[in-house]
Write an enzyme that holds these catalytic residues in place. Structure first.
Site, PDB file in Angstrom:
ATOM      1  N   ARG A  51     -31.522 -12.213   4.909  1.00 46.95           N
ATOM      2  CA  ARG A  51     -30.384 -11.862   4.057  1.00 46.95           C
ATOM      3  C   ARG A  51     -29.679 -13.141   3.609  1.00 46.95           C
ATOM      4  NH1 ARG A  51     -26.998 -14.048   6.649  1.00 46.95           N
ATOM      5  NH2 ARG A  51     -25.423 -13.626   5.082  1.00 46.95           N
ATOM      6  N   ALA A  53     -27.891 -14.756  -0.166  1.00 46.97           N
ATOM      7  CA  ALA A  53     -28.491 -14.927  -1.493  1.00 46.97           C
ATOM      8  C   ALA A  53     -29.594 -15.991  -1.561  1.00 46.97           C
ATOM      9  CB  ALA A  53     -27.381 -15.192  -2.509  1.00 46.97           C
ATOM     10  N   ARG A  94     -32.793  -5.140  -3.118  1.00 46.83           N
ATOM     11  CA  ARG A  94     -31.345  -5.418  -3.105  1.00 46.83           C
ATOM     12  C   ARG A  94     -30.934  -5.838  -4.516  1.00 46.83           C
ATOM     13  NH1 ARG A  94     -28.625  -8.290   1.745  1.00 46.83           N
ATOM     14  NH2 ARG A  94     -27.065  -6.736   1.181  1.00 46.83           N
ATOM     15  N   GLN A 199     -21.702  -9.825   9.827  1.00 50.01           N
ATOM     16  CA  GLN A 199     -22.379 -11.106   9.593  1.00 50.01           C
ATOM     17  C   GLN A 199     -21.494 -12.274  10.042  1.00 50.01           C
ATOM     18  OE1 GLN A 199     -22.251  -8.574   7.423  1.00 50.01           O
ATOM     19  NE2 GLN A 199     -24.022  -8.501   6.078  1.00 50.01           N
ATOM     20  N   ASP A 240     -23.098 -14.089  -4.167  1.00 53.07           N
ATOM     21  CA  ASP A 240     -24.380 -13.417  -4.410  1.00 53.07           C
ATOM     22  C   ASP A 240     -24.752 -13.403  -5.878  1.00 53.07           C
ATOM     23  OD1 ASP A 240     -23.239 -12.129  -1.771  1.00 53.07           O
ATOM     24  OD2 ASP A 240     -25.435 -12.079  -1.759  1.00 53.07           O
ATOM     25  N   ASN A 249     -19.519 -11.225  -4.058  1.00 53.98           N
ATOM     26  CA  ASN A 249     -19.831 -11.669  -2.693  1.00 53.98           C
ATOM     27  C   ASN A 249     -19.545 -10.499  -1.751  1.00 53.98           C
ATOM     28  OD1 ASN A 249     -20.681 -13.845  -0.922  1.00 53.98           O
ATOM     29  ND2 ASN A 249     -18.609 -13.856  -0.127  1.00 53.98           N
ATOM     30  N   LYS A 250     -19.768 -10.726  -0.484  1.00 53.15           N
ATOM     31  CA  LYS A 250     -19.629  -9.661   0.520  1.00 53.15           C
ATOM     32  C   LYS A 250     -18.319  -8.907   0.376  1.00 53.15           C
ATOM     33  CE  LYS A 250     -22.011  -8.609   2.923  1.00 53.15           C
ATOM     34  NZ  LYS A 250     -22.907  -7.464   2.613  1.00 53.15           N
TER      35      LYS A 250
HETATM   36  O1  MRU Z   1     -25.437  -8.445   2.693  1.00 52.93           O
HETATM   37  P1  MRU Z   1     -25.687  -9.897   2.956  1.00 52.93           P
HETATM   38  O2  MRU Z   1     -25.527 -10.271   4.388  1.00 52.93           O
HETATM   39  O3  MRU Z   1     -26.978 -10.380   2.362  1.00 52.93           O
HETATM   40  O4  MRU Z   1     -24.509 -10.608   2.156  1.00 52.93           O
HETATM   41  C1  MRU Z   1     -24.454 -11.990   2.140  1.00 52.93           C
HETATM   42  C2  MRU Z   1     -23.246 -12.528   1.502  1.00 52.93           C
HETATM   43  O5  MRU Z   1     -22.453 -11.814   0.933  1.00 52.93           O
HETATM   44  C3  MRU Z   1     -23.103 -14.025   1.502  1.00 52.93           C
HETATM   45  O6  MRU Z   1     -21.752 -14.369   1.515  1.00 52.93           O
HETATM   46  C4  MRU Z   1     -23.744 -14.563   0.224  1.00 52.93           C
HETATM   47  O7  MRU Z   1     -25.075 -14.155   0.120  1.00 52.93           O
HETATM   48  C5  MRU Z   1     -23.659 -16.011   0.139  1.00 52.93           C
HETATM   49  S1  MRU Z   1     -24.999 -16.737   1.029  1.00 52.93           S
HETATM   50  C6  MRU Z   1     -25.020 -18.382   0.970  1.00 52.93           C
END
Ligand code: MRU
Length: 350
Positions: A51, A53, A94, A199, A240, A249-250
């Site tokens: 997981r 990005a 995704r 996470q 992302d 982003n998350k």
């Molecule tokens: O659902 P995830 O764990 O893949 O989400 C990840 C995020 O939102 C990260 O903050 C994002 O990918 C930045 S990674 C350098």
């Protein structure tokens, strides 16, 4: 299984497979898993074993190389169709993180260019490895630019995991933190737990603690209070997808951006050029919605009554006017973003 650290994901030459750290097992166990089919990889991506990005970009590129090298098809046209189907399967796993499709497309383009099946196989592995190697260089460059924004002594709040685990290694937001620490700065990190999949508590705390970086875990809901108490100097997160008008982003990132602006705290985003999608606007992007059980259960333990509706968006969008700077491998972008995005415009399509 062999050691792959410091990498999160790698191409295993001897077996022609992808090896990666299964992030669903952390922080309890750090296990490397081998993946030999595209179907396995698609499942692993959906389950967030791999997981983040940039790591998804590498996984997508290696997934197409896996499909190409494992194919027994000898006819070039039929071979391309088969690889194209694998690419579509991976792309569908995704929808929000743009790096996944970007990594897939880089290798698909090489397959399209080849004049024989043999050449397509060789080019696909080479390109997937280049995507992986570039990711490390990108994170380190971005880290070097970003650490200038950090005061010599500061507390940085971060959300989710934008670290080595979310990339091939080093990280984006956590890469900037690592670079600041390496430059001798005294950086304390406040990691938001990042419900519902944690996470922040599982991954960010694990990787920072292992590196000896000062990290304190908080529930997502206490960020505003800590800002009001003057305990946060800056916020730094990954991304992302960055559109013309917003940073995806998350889920929860937007709330930190609003709160940071209210308290006069700088809000920074760290992301490579490959995360930019500046031809699109927020409205055009699909935000992934995940399973009800991620919220309604914690393992075997039921957290919500049966039948209650659940809305489980994996990401949110933060309007660019709340973002003080975007740290990239090309440099630090500042508002007005309509101007500064021109710098990345060419690179995002590479
Ligand atoms: O659902 P995830 O764990 O893949 O989400 C990840 C995020 O939102 C990260 O903050 C994002 O990918 C930045 S990674 C350098």
């Amino acid at each position: 299984m062999r050691e792959i650290e410091p990498f999160t994901i790698a191409w295993e030459e001897e077996t022609g497979s992808i090896v990666y750290i299964d992030q669903t097992l952390l922080p309890g166990r750090c296990e490397v898993v081998r993946c030999t089919t595209v179907e396995e990889l698609a499942r692993a991506i959906r389950r967030l074993e791999v997981r983040g990005a940039p790591a998804l970009g590498v996984a997508g590129a290696m997934g197409v190389a896996l499909a190409a090298t494992r194919s027994t098809e000898e006819n070039l046209e039929r071979f391309r169709v088969e690889v194209g189907r694998a690419a579509d399967l991976l792309r569908s796993t995704r929808p929000t993180a743009v790096n996944l499709a970007w990594g897939i497309d880089r290798v698909v383009r090489k397959v399209a260019m080849a004049v024989s099946v043999e050449e397509a196989k060789a080019l696909s592995i080479a390109e997937a490895n280049i995507v992986a190697e570039e990711d490390e260089l990108t994170c380190r460059r971005l880290g070097a630019f970003g650490e200038d924004l950090f005061p010599v002594d500061c507390t940085a709040l971060t959300h989710c995991n934008a670290g080595a685990l979310a990339c091939r290694c080093w990280g984006t937001a956590l890469g900037v933190i690592r670079s600041a620490v390496a430059a001798g700065k005294n950086v304390r990190v406040i990691a938001c737990e990042t419900r519902p999949l944690n996470q922040g508590s599982r991954l960010t705390c694990w990787e920072l603690a292992r590196d000896g970086i000062d990290v304190t875990l908080i529930p997502d809901s206490s960020a505003a209070y800590l800002m009001r108490k003057g305990m946060i100097d800056l916020v730094i997160v990954g991304a992302d997808r960055i559109t013309k008008d917003a940073v995806f982003n998350k889920i929860g990132t937007y709330m930190h951006a609003v709160t940071a602006r209210h308290h006069g705290i700088p809000f920074y985003v760290a992301a490579p050029a490959s995360t930019f999608d500046t031809a699109r606007t927020e409205e055009e992007i699909t935000v992934e919605e995940r399973d009800r059980d991620e919220l309604a259960y914690c393992g075997e333990c039921q957290l919500a009554p049966d039948g209650v509706a659940v809305l489980n968006h994996a990401f949110d969008a933060t309007p660019l006017d709340l973002v003080d700077a975007i740290i990239t491998e090309i440099g630090v972008l500042r508002p007005p973003y309509a101007e500064s995005f021109r710098l990345v415009g060419k690179r995002e399509n590479l």
